[in-house]
Design an enzyme around this catalytic site. Sequence first.
Site, PDB file in Angstrom:
ATOM      1  N   LYS A 103       0.820  -1.228   0.000  1.00  0.00           N
ATOM      2  CA  LYS A 103       0.000   0.000   0.000  1.00  0.00           C
ATOM      3  C   LYS A 103       0.849   1.271   0.000  1.00  0.00           C
ATOM      4  CE  LYS A 103      -4.081  -2.020   2.154  1.00  0.00           C
ATOM      5  NZ  LYS A 103      -5.055  -1.959   3.249  1.00  0.00           N
TER       6      LYS A 103
ATOM      7  N   ASP B 217      -9.838   2.578   2.796  1.00  0.00           N
ATOM      8  CA  ASP B 217      -9.905   1.825   4.058  1.00  0.00           C
ATOM      9  C   ASP B 217     -10.616   2.629   5.156  1.00  0.00           C
ATOM     10  OD1 ASP B 217      -8.672  -0.575   3.284  1.00  0.00           O
ATOM     11  OD2 ASP B 217      -6.665   0.236   3.592  1.00  0.00           O
TER      12      ASP B 217
HETATM   13  N1  LIG Z   1     -10.942  -5.377   7.578  1.00  0.00           N
HETATM   14  C1  LIG Z   1     -10.256  -4.781   6.622  1.00  0.00           C
HETATM   15  O1  LIG Z   1     -10.775  -4.380   5.581  1.00  0.00           O
HETATM   16  C2  LIG Z   1      -8.799  -4.530   6.842  1.00  0.00           C
HETATM   17  C3  LIG Z   1      -8.093  -3.642   6.016  1.00  0.00           C
HETATM   18  C4  LIG Z   1      -6.744  -3.438   6.261  1.00  0.00           C
HETATM   19  C5  LIG Z   1      -6.109  -4.129   7.295  1.00  0.00           C
HETATM   20  N2  LIG Z   1      -6.818  -4.985   8.077  1.00  0.00           N
HETATM   21  C6  LIG Z   1      -6.174  -5.691   9.205  1.00  0.00           C
HETATM   22  O2  LIG Z   1      -5.507  -4.741  10.020  1.00  0.00           O
HETATM   23  C7  LIG Z   1      -4.361  -5.329  10.616  1.00  0.00           C
HETATM   24  C8  LIG Z   1      -3.173  -4.405  10.435  1.00  0.00           C
HETATM   25  O3  LIG Z   1      -2.884  -4.280   9.049  1.00  0.00           O
HETATM   26  P1  LIG Z   1      -1.815  -3.217   8.563  1.00  0.00           P
HETATM   27  O4  LIG Z   1      -1.878  -3.182   7.093  1.00  0.00           O
HETATM   28  O5  LIG Z   1      -1.956  -1.964   9.331  1.00  0.00           O
HETATM   29  O6  LIG Z   1      -0.461  -3.970   9.007  1.00  0.00           O
HETATM   30  P2  LIG Z   1       0.961  -3.336   9.311  1.00  0.00           P
HETATM   31  O7  LIG Z   1       1.155  -2.066   8.575  1.00  0.00           O
HETATM   32  O8  LIG Z   1       1.941  -4.441   9.174  1.00  0.00           O
HETATM   33  O9  LIG Z   1       0.884  -2.931  10.883  1.00  0.00           O
HETATM   34  C9  LIG Z   1       0.892  -3.912  11.888  1.00  0.00           C
HETATM   35  C10 LIG Z   1       0.564  -3.283  13.224  1.00  0.00           C
HETATM   36  O10 LIG Z   1       0.552  -4.337  14.211  1.00  0.00           O
HETATM   37  C11 LIG Z   1       1.507  -4.021  15.236  1.00  0.00           C
HETATM   38  N3  LIG Z   1       2.098  -5.234  15.740  1.00  0.00           N
HETATM   39  C12 LIG Z   1       2.616  -6.266  15.009  1.00  0.00           C
HETATM   40  N4  LIG Z   1       3.090  -7.223  15.844  1.00  0.00           N
HETATM   41  C13 LIG Z   1       2.882  -6.778  17.107  1.00  0.00           C
HETATM   42  C14 LIG Z   1       3.159  -7.310  18.391  1.00  0.00           C
HETATM   43  N5  LIG Z   1       3.752  -8.508  18.540  1.00  0.00           N
HETATM   44  N6  LIG Z   1       2.795  -6.586  19.478  1.00  0.00           N
HETATM   45  C15 LIG Z   1       2.185  -5.378  19.335  1.00  0.00           C
HETATM   46  N7  LIG Z   1       1.893  -4.812  18.141  1.00  0.00           N
HETATM   47  C16 LIG Z   1       2.239  -5.508  17.046  1.00  0.00           C
HETATM   48  C17 LIG Z   1       2.538  -3.116  14.564  1.00  0.00           C
HETATM   49  O11 LIG Z   1       3.224  -2.367  15.546  1.00  0.00           O
HETATM   50  P3  LIG Z   1       4.684  -1.725  15.239  1.00  0.00           P
HETATM   51  O12 LIG Z   1       4.436  -0.426  14.530  1.00  0.00           O
HETATM   52  O13 LIG Z   1       5.285  -1.564  16.578  1.00  0.00           O
HETATM   53  O14 LIG Z   1       5.430  -2.709  14.382  1.00  0.00           O
HETATM   54  C18 LIG Z   1       1.601  -2.254  13.699  1.00  0.00           C
HETATM   55  O15 LIG Z   1       0.955  -1.281  14.490  1.00  0.00           O
HETATM   56  C19 LIG Z   1      -4.147  -6.677   9.944  1.00  0.00           C
HETATM   57  O16 LIG Z   1      -4.521  -7.667  10.857  1.00  0.00           O
HETATM   58  C20 LIG Z   1      -5.084  -6.653   8.746  1.00  0.00           C
HETATM   59  O17 LIG Z   1      -5.627  -7.939   8.522  1.00  0.00           O
HETATM   60  C21 LIG Z   1      -8.131  -5.212   7.852  1.00  0.00           C
END
Ligand SMILES: NC(=O)c1ccc[n+]([C@@H]2O[C@H](COP(=O)([O-])OP(=O)(O)OC[C@H]3O[C@@H](n4cnc5c(N)ncnc54)[C@H](OP(=O)(O)O)[C@@H]3O)[C@@H](O)[C@H]2O)c1
Length: 281
Positions: free
Chosen positions: A65, A101
């Site tokens: 993205k 989103d």
């Molecule tokens: N429903 C929908 O339409 C939709 C759309 C988009 C995304 N999502 C969901 O949203 C979630 C996040 O997606 P994203 O694109 O934002 O992913 P991303 O950019 O990889 O961000 C991941 C997030 O999770 C945190 N994280 C990862 N491992 C962790 C841990 N062990 N302890 C605490 N925090 C942790 C990261 O923190 P750090 O910054 O510290 O690494 C960051 O804030 C995913 O599960 C995805 O499936 C859903």
Amino acid sequence: MMIKFAVIGDPIAHSLSPAMQNAALKLWNPDAEYIAVHVKTDELRNFTECARRELAGFNITVPHKGAVIPFLDGISKEARVAGSVNTVTVESGRLYGDTTDGYGLEQALAEAFAFSVPKGKIAFIGCGGAAHAAAVWFASRGAAELFLMNRTLATAESLAEKIRREYGTAVHTCALTDTNTLPAFLKRAEVAIQCTSLGLKPEDPPPFDPALLPGTIRVYDTIYKKTPIIRECLRRSIPCANGLAMLLHQGARSFEIWTRTKAPVERMRSALEAAYAKASR
Ligand SMILES: NC(=O)c1ccc[n+]([C@@H]2O[C@H](COP(=O)([O-])OP(=O)(O)OC[C@H]3O[C@@H](n4cnc5c(N)ncnc54)[C@H](OP(=O)(O)O)[C@@H]3O)[C@@H](O)[C@H]2O)c1
């Protein structure tokens, strides 16, 4: 001639978007189709060049993205501030990026809790790409206060700074491990959005101690599964919902951007729920 759309990501085979978008596109034009394409980061340049000639539009999912932005000819303000594009429109060989989103999440909050984003107080647990897109959108829609909580505090602070500068919104930050500030923020917020990737795997721990959730909050988990946070909410009768409606509404908005017609949301919802049920078996 076929009018082609796609979703790209790495991995992508699990994506529910083709089922949902094809259900809508077939009603719009029988010659339209939407496919999932596996694209690795080092293939983005080639893919976007092909897209100029072959596609009418495409969606982008994890992990591209942000990485796709340098290959586009223009992007919306919200996509630029969030550093996140999930919808690209192809017009006369030019690529225009947008992010839907935040819109999808806003619609999902309205459906689940009759919650209205303008003047709302919203907490984000996790500050990755999804939270960036949603927090920026909510600021653009006139949210009163945002609370950004993240494992890496610097990421939350940098997003907060951008939002304050671009929209003048009141934004507060803390680390997920800050057990004094986090519960205080959750008490002040009306809705909390679980935006970490924790909960995707069954063995994942919750991102913070769920006992810190106040009984007054409503919780939206962007993940579609029963995460530890959702389980705690169900146990304590805290209003909660999973991420399927967000996926639906971000997709409906992409459809509307591409086709300039109203999305058949209920048709898309049935197709999405059927595909989700099949994938969960
Ligand atoms: N429903 C929908 O339409 C939709 C759309 C988009 C995304 N999502 C969901 O949203 C979630 C996040 O997606 P994203 O694109 O934002 O992913 P991303 O950019 O990889 O961000 C991941 C997030 O999770 C945190 N994280 C990862 N491992 C962790 C841990 N062990 N302890 C605490 N925090 C942790 C990261 O923190 P750090 O910054 O510290 O690494 C960051 O804030 C995913 O599960 C995805 O499936 C859903």
